[in-house]
Motif scaffolding. Structure first.
Motif, PDB file in Angstrom:
ATOM      1  N   GLU A 627       0.831  -1.207   0.000  1.00 19.07           N
ATOM      2  CA  GLU A 627       0.000   0.000   0.000  1.00 19.07           C
ATOM      3  C   GLU A 627       0.868   1.260   0.000  1.00 19.07           C
ATOM      4  OE1 GLU A 627      -2.383  -0.581   3.442  1.00 19.07           O
ATOM      5  OE2 GLU A 627      -3.885  -1.830   2.418  1.00 19.07           O
ATOM      6  N   ARG A 628       2.033   1.158   0.642  1.00 21.58           N
ATOM      7  CA  ARG A 628       2.936   2.307   0.693  1.00 21.58           C
ATOM      8  C   ARG A 628       3.802   2.422  -0.558  1.00 21.58           C
ATOM      9  NH1 ARG A 628       5.458   1.186   5.230  1.00 21.58           N
ATOM     10  NH2 ARG A 628       7.379   0.345   4.333  1.00 21.58           N
ATOM     11  N   LEU A 633      -1.704  -0.031  -6.922  1.00 22.87           N
ATOM     12  CA  LEU A 633      -2.381  -1.315  -6.768  1.00 22.87           C
ATOM     13  C   LEU A 633      -3.430  -1.227  -5.662  1.00 22.87           C
ATOM     14  CD1 LEU A 633       0.568  -3.907  -6.923  1.00 22.87           C
ATOM     15  CD2 LEU A 633      -1.139  -3.469  -8.689  1.00 22.87           C
ATOM     16  N   SER A 634      -4.643  -1.625  -5.990  1.00 25.54           N
ATOM     17  CA  SER A 634      -5.684  -1.680  -4.960  1.00 25.54           C
ATOM     18  C   SER A 634      -5.560  -2.981  -4.184  1.00 25.54           C
ATOM     19  CB  SER A 634      -7.068  -1.606  -5.614  1.00 25.54           C
ATOM     20  OG  SER A 634      -7.301  -2.787  -6.380  1.00 25.54           O
ATOM     21  N   GLU A 635      -6.245  -3.043  -3.054  1.00 28.77           N
ATOM     22  CA  GLU A 635      -6.200  -4.277  -2.274  1.00 28.77           C
ATOM     23  C   GLU A 635      -6.766  -5.439  -3.076  1.00 28.77           C
ATOM     24  OE1 GLU A 635      -7.801  -6.082   1.995  1.00 28.77           O
ATOM     25  OE2 GLU A 635      -7.642  -3.899   1.716  1.00 28.77           O
ATOM     26  N   GLN A 640      -6.001 -10.476  -5.836  1.00 31.28           N
ATOM     27  CA  GLN A 640      -6.161 -11.236  -7.070  1.00 31.28           C
ATOM     28  C   GLN A 640      -4.835 -11.898  -7.473  1.00 31.28           C
ATOM     29  OE1 GLN A 640      -8.941 -11.952  -8.737  1.00 31.28           O
ATOM     30  NE2 GLN A 640      -7.760 -13.163 -10.216  1.00 31.28           N
ATOM     31  N   LEU A 641      -3.728 -11.122  -7.329  1.00 31.92           N
ATOM     32  CA  LEU A 641      -2.399 -11.677  -7.639  1.00 31.92           C
ATOM     33  C   LEU A 641      -2.034 -12.790  -6.661  1.00 31.92           C
ATOM     34  CD1 LEU A 641      -0.463  -8.369  -8.403  1.00 31.92           C
ATOM     35  CD2 LEU A 641      -0.843 -10.234 -10.025  1.00 31.92           C
ATOM     36  N   TRP A 642      -2.522 -12.693  -5.449  1.00 35.57           N
ATOM     37  CA  TRP A 642      -2.194 -13.673  -4.427  1.00 35.57           C
ATOM     38  C   TRP A 642      -3.056 -14.931  -4.466  1.00 35.57           C
ATOM     39  CZ3 TRP A 642      -1.456 -10.279   0.642  1.00 35.57           C
ATOM     40  CH2 TRP A 642      -0.263  -9.551   0.521  1.00 35.57           C
ATOM     41  N   CYS A 643      -4.133 -14.880  -5.178  1.00 41.37           N
ATOM     42  CA  CYS A 643      -5.083 -15.999  -5.108  1.00 41.37           C
ATOM     43  C   CYS A 643      -4.483 -17.306  -5.628  1.00 41.37           C
ATOM     44  CB  CYS A 643      -6.376 -15.659  -5.857  1.00 41.37           C
ATOM     45  SG  CYS A 643      -6.186 -15.560  -7.647  1.00 41.37           S
ATOM     46  N   SER A 644      -3.459 -17.196  -6.471  1.00 42.64           N
ATOM     47  CA  SER A 644      -2.825 -18.417  -7.003  1.00 42.64           C
ATOM     48  C   SER A 644      -1.649 -18.875  -6.146  1.00 42.64           C
ATOM     49  CB  SER A 644      -2.348 -18.181  -8.438  1.00 42.64           C
ATOM     50  OG  SER A 644      -1.361 -17.154  -8.472  1.00 42.64           O
ATOM     51  N   CYS A 645      -1.295 -18.101  -5.137  1.00 43.79           N
ATOM     52  CA  CYS A 645      -0.133 -18.445  -4.297  1.00 43.79           C
ATOM     53  C   CYS A 645      -0.545 -19.410  -3.196  1.00 43.79           C
ATOM     54  CB  CYS A 645       0.463 -17.189  -3.661  1.00 43.79           C
ATOM     55  SG  CYS A 645       0.999 -15.946  -4.842  1.00 43.79           S
ATOM     56  N   ILE A 658       7.692 -10.896  -0.293  1.00 45.02           N
ATOM     57  CA  ILE A 658       6.356 -11.038  -0.876  1.00 45.02           C
ATOM     58  C   ILE A 658       5.940  -9.750  -1.577  1.00 45.02           C
ATOM     59  CG2 ILE A 658       3.911 -11.391  -0.326  1.00 45.02           C
ATOM     60  CD1 ILE A 658       4.939 -13.134   2.080  1.00 45.02           C
ATOM     61  N   ALA A 659       6.185  -8.611  -0.931  1.00 48.70           N
ATOM     62  CA  ALA A 659       5.830  -7.327  -1.545  1.00 48.70           C
ATOM     63  C   ALA A 659       6.612  -7.103  -2.836  1.00 48.70           C
ATOM     64  CB  ALA A 659       6.088  -6.191  -0.557  1.00 48.70           C
ATOM     65  N   TRP A 660       7.910  -7.432  -2.800  1.00 45.35           N
ATOM     66  CA  TRP A 660       8.751  -7.268  -3.994  1.00 45.35           C
ATOM     67  C   TRP A 660       8.250  -8.145  -5.141  1.00 45.35           C
ATOM     68  CZ3 TRP A 660      13.463 -10.513  -5.264  1.00 45.35           C
ATOM     69  CH2 TRP A 660      14.149 -10.016  -6.384  1.00 45.35           C
ATOM     70  N   HIS A 661       7.994  -9.421  -4.829  1.00 49.19           N
ATOM     71  CA  HIS A 661       7.502 -10.341  -5.854  1.00 49.19           C
ATOM     72  C   HIS A 661       6.183  -9.850  -6.439  1.00 49.19           C
ATOM     73  CE1 HIS A 661       9.728 -13.824  -3.579  1.00 49.19           C
ATOM     74  NE2 HIS A 661      10.558 -12.969  -4.138  1.00 49.19           N
ATOM     75  N   THR A 662       5.293  -9.407  -5.574  1.00 51.63           N
ATOM     76  CA  THR A 662       3.966  -8.969  -6.020  1.00 51.63           C
ATOM     77  C   THR A 662       4.071  -7.758  -6.937  1.00 51.63           C
ATOM     78  OG1 THR A 662       3.045  -9.780  -3.917  1.00 51.63           O
ATOM     79  CG2 THR A 662       1.677  -8.288  -5.234  1.00 51.63           C
ATOM     80  N   GLY A 663       4.898  -6.792  -6.553  1.00 52.47           N
ATOM     81  CA  GLY A 663       5.109  -5.622  -7.403  1.00 52.47           C
ATOM     82  C   GLY A 663       5.645  -6.010  -8.768  1.00 52.47           C
ATOM     83  N   LEU A 664       6.580  -6.950  -8.802  1.00 49.65           N
ATOM     84  CA  LEU A 664       7.140  -7.407 -10.080  1.00 49.65           C
ATOM     85  C   LEU A 664       6.065  -8.091 -10.931  1.00 49.65           C
ATOM     86  CD1 LEU A 664      10.556  -8.934  -8.874  1.00 49.65           C
ATOM     87  CD2 LEU A 664      10.231  -6.804 -10.145  1.00 49.65           C
TER      88      LEU A 664
END
Length: 860
Positions: A627-628, A633-635, A640-645, A658-664
């Motif tokens: 968020e920071r 990116l909205s929650e 949605q990106l996390w739903c497959s993890c 996790i934040a780095w991977h998600t941003g990428l």
């Protein structure tokens, strides 16, 4: 003896042939003559050649003389020694004379000599010698060979003038050389591949004593120095014995080498030990020789320290007393030096030896007076029994350990001066004991002292950044004496038949009981010695995110008190084994295991740690970071990106990762995501790969990493239900450093290119020549075979280029899935841990385990 036969018209090939024949003679008769006879014979051989050639090239027609200098001047010629000489001329040489000198020197080079020569007038010798202490020392060692002897006598007269290096200036210049040399070797001679000449305690320390006496008295033999009273007879005998041993080692080393070198590398130690007549099975001959070698270094280093100190006090600075303070009935402090009041106290009150080192801790700026050291040294040489047999001595020993700076101020000098030898019966067993591997770089006793010093370092705030956890825990330990004694005993069982930790634990219990510790303390101390490798093995070779592993570790440790002791001992042990071993990756592994075990103790041992709580915590913290850092990116986008993890992904990665991977992933614009960074993983350079799973993926990745000369420390393989992989590799440079920017980008490009093709890259790496001297039996062990969800395998093998790639290829060929890997290199030995499933996603069957074991052992 083999003598030089002058040839009427010498040729370089003829002289070289005689020189080669001399070496063959020395090899054939190495054990038939004393090393002093061999050295003297070689020196005379060189003398005769130079004298013959001096006349052959008609240098005798000029007003000049040829003078041996340096080691040649000392008449210490070894098979690969430089031929150092000075051509001293009455005046600057004419063109004709210079041409003759050039022909003379070139002929010597053509004969195969390593020539170090200079051409100087008397005034030039004086001028150059005043400017350079090395030149001055060489000149002082000069020895007449042939030519105008009057010039040589004038040189000696010039060197003895008061304006040519006063005693004081000469002393401090040579001491500065010694200190610089010691620093190059980490202030210890106990490196496992030492230098016979330059290591602390090596031949250079003998030369130092010789040079100081030479400048003071003009005498050139230790026997002569003995006669003028600068040496005690016992000191002279020890110096002679030590010098003879080092001479023999160096002579043998030079006989087996083709190029000049004085290092006893592993591949040379076996050959030298055979020449010196050492025998035994396996590495026993080498270990026995090296034990004698290291004890010789200690004897020389100690004598050098004592005699140099004595020389400074009695010859350089005199014995003027300004401040005097009585410390007890036996010692007084004189100008910050501890001096004896009672000259016989070490004999009449033997426990007073320990008082000497106690005073060092009380007065941190003090040092031991030279006469006190000489008295102590002579007493220890004739000491019988052990100080620890005395109840009074035991009390004094524990009193020392309770003092501030007890290790640096007391235990280190107690080892240096031989007091630990007469206190602990077991200490002699590890004194100078080497380990024939690439993992340990010090002898066992030197390593032990370095563990103790590292523990004491944890009290120093300057080590907070390097060891944040230990510098927080160690000052709060209830009894630091306890952990110091554990460190003293943790490797005391090495060199004996059996498990060194178990043997040491028994010795620890006996020692602790003798020294008055209660039963609870004795159990803790012996347990720590017995299990001093437990935390290191668990952190580096087990899945520490597995609650069952954490529970088993916590059950073994039992309580937080032991955990605190163990983490400090483990870190100190790793750091003191080899300076290159400690890195932020190891620090993060040990810290994670410590915190998991601490949490297990806090919640109780009735049930496993709850992974769901950890997963939830990591998700929430990662969401806050996103968020920071990724406000776009909205929650809902993030979820949605996390739903497959899978849950495993959130457990095994930190919120930052996790934040780095998600941003990428939110910015993904290609089929393959490969990113490398130093910012997000705990203690290493992280490679993150996100793509559709493909055959041979792990093999491709580790082969590419290996080909680019990186070390893999950890591999985490997570495959989501949709078939995408979230693979993380922790790597470093081969020396343990984080990977710099340009190397990271280059590896990214290489990995993408590898993943985009079906072809598996070839790994063509040079064979490590250093490894050819080591044998490591390949072993495959399966752990916790009752588990049904996966199989855990340990591999022990000789570390070599491409090992991980070779193993991963076998996994692929047997259709096995790799879930996790921890890669540990212990010197020449690889100790790797893998978590695997079969093609059905289950633990391997007995048949599959046996097939895998057979393939690995047969192919490696």
């Amino acid at each position: 003896m083999f003598k030089y036969v002058p040839i009427e018209i010498p040729t370089s090939s003829a002289v070289k042939l005689q020189k080669d024949q001399l070496k063959l003679f020395e090899i054939a008769h190495f054990n038939q003559f004393s090393v002093e006879e061999l050295i003297a014979n070689r020196t005379v051989f060189y003398d005769e050649i130079l004298k013959h050639l001096w006349h052959y090239f008609k240098l005798n027609e000029h007003d000049a003389t040829v003078i041996a200098v340096g080691g040649y001047g000392r008449a210490e010629m070894f098979p690969l020694s430089d031929l150092d000489f000075l051509i001293l001329t009455a005046e600057l040489p004419s063109a004709i004379f210079e041409e003759k000198i050039c022909c003379f020197v070139q002929f010597l080079w053509d004969c195969g000599f390593d020539v170090g020569h200079s051409v100087r007038t008397l005034s030039q010798c004086h001028e150059e010698g005043q400017k350079d202490i090395s030149i001055a020392t060489n000149l002082l060692e000069s020895r007449y060979l042939c030519g105008n002897i009057v010039l040589f006598e004038k040189l000696n007269k010039l060197l003895n003038q008061t304006d040519f290096w006063t005693l004081k200036d000469f002393y401090y210049a040579k001491i500065a050389e010694k200190e610089e040399r010691y620093q190059r070797y980490n202030n210890t001679g106990y490196n496992l591949e030492p230098d016979v000449k330059f290591s602390p305690g090596g031949l250079r320390d003998l030369h130092l004593l010789y040079w100081l006496a030479l400048r003071h008295t003009g005498l050139k033999k230790f026997a002569q120095i003995l006669q003028v009273g600068m040496l005690y007879p016992e000191e002279y005998q020890l110096l002679q014995k030590s010098q003879q041993f080092l001479f023999k080692v160096r002579f043998a080393l030079h006989l087996i080498l083709k190029r000049y070198d004085n290092r006893l590398l592993f591949d040379r130690q076996l050959k030298v030990s055979e020449m010196l007549g050492y025998t035994g099975q396996g590495n026993q001959a080498v270990e026995n020789m090296m034990k004698d070698f290291f004890q010789t270094l200690q004897s020389i280093s100690l004598l050098s320290h004592i005699l140099v100190k004595y020389y400074r006090k009695h010859i350089i600075s005199g014995d003027e007393f300004y401040i005097e303070q009585n410390l007890d009935q036996n010692f007084k402090l004189v100008n910050n030096e501890i001096k004896l009041i009672n000259q016989n106290c070490f004999t009449e009150q033997v426990e007073s030896i320990l008082d000497l080192f106690y005073h060092l801790t009380v007065y941190p700026e003090s040092e031991i007076h030279a006469t006190t050291l000489r008295n102590l040294h002579l007493r220890l040489r004739n000491f019988e029994g052990y100080l620890s047999q005395s109840a009074v001595a035991r009390q004094k020993f524990l009193r020392i350990l309770a003092q501030p700076k007890a290790i640096k101020r007391a235990l280190v000098p107690m080892h240096q001066f031989g007091v630990l030898d007469i206190y602990l019966p077991e200490w002699k067993g590890i004194k100078g004991l080497m380990q024939f591997d690439l993992f340990h770089v010090y002898t066992v006793d030197e390593h032990t002292l370095r563990v103790l010093q590292k523990l004491e370092d944890f009290l120093d705030p300057k080590y907070v950044d390097a060891h944040p956890l230990c510098t927080m825990i160690f000052p709060q330990l209830s009894d630091r004496t306890l952990i110091y004694l554990v460190a003293l005993f943790h490797d005391i069982g090495k060199g004996r038949n059996g498990d060194h930790a178990q043997l040491g634990a028994k010795d620890m219990a006996k020692f602790a009981a003798m020294h008055g510790f209660d039963q609870r303390e004795i159990q803790t101390m012996s347990w720590l010695v017995d299990k001093h490798l437990l935390m290191s093995i668990t952190a580096q070779r087990r899945d520490i995110h597995d609650p069952q592993i954490v529970m088993a570790f916590a059950a073994e440790v039992q309580n937080k008190v032991r955990l605190d002791y163990l983490i400090c001992l483990t870190v100190a042990d790793i750091c003191a084994t080899n300076e290159t071993l400690w890195n932020s990756w190891k620090r993060s592994l040990l810290a994670t295991l410590y915190h998991y075990a601490h949490k297990q103790f806090q919640q109780g041992m009735d049930h496993l740690l709850d992974n769901q709580e950890k997963i939830k915590q990591n998700r929430n913290q990662a969401l806050t970071l996103l968020e920071r850092e990724y406000p776009i990116l909205s929650e809902d986008d993030i979820l949605q990106l996390w739903c497959s993890c899978p849950d495993e992904y959130f457990l095994r990665n930190t919120p930052k990762q996790i934040a780095w991977h998600t941003g990428l992933r939110s910015e993904l614009d290609s089929e393959f995501l490969v990113k490398i960074s130093n910012r997000f993983s705990l203690g290493g350079t992280e490679i993150f790969i996100y793509c559709k799973d493909q055959p041979h993926l792990f093999n491709k990745v580790v082969t590419t990493i290996g080909a680019k000369q990186f070390s893999v420390h950890n591999a985490q393989i997570i495959t989501a239900p949709d078939g995408y992989v979230f693979d993380t590799f922790i790597i470093t440079e081969l020396n343990g450093d984080l990977v710099r920017f340009d190397r990271r980008r280059y590896l990214e490009q290489s990995l993408r290119a590898t993943l985009e093709t079906e072809k598996i890259p070839c790994l063509n790496l040079k064979k490590d020549q250093q490894l050819q001297h080591f044998r490591v039996k390949t072993e495959v062990c399966f752990l916790n075979t009752e588990k049904t969800e996966h199989s855990e395998m340990e591999l022990f093998a000789l570390d070599k280029a491409g090992l991980l790639a070779q193993v991963s290829r076998i996994f692929t060929e047997l259709e096995l899935n790799l879930l996790n890997a921890k890669i540990t290199t212990i010197g020449e030995k690889a100790e790797d841990f893998f978590i695997l499933t079969n093609k059905l996603g289950k633990a391997l069957t007995e048949a599959e385990r046996q097939e895998l074991k057979y393939r690995i052992i047969s192919e490696l």
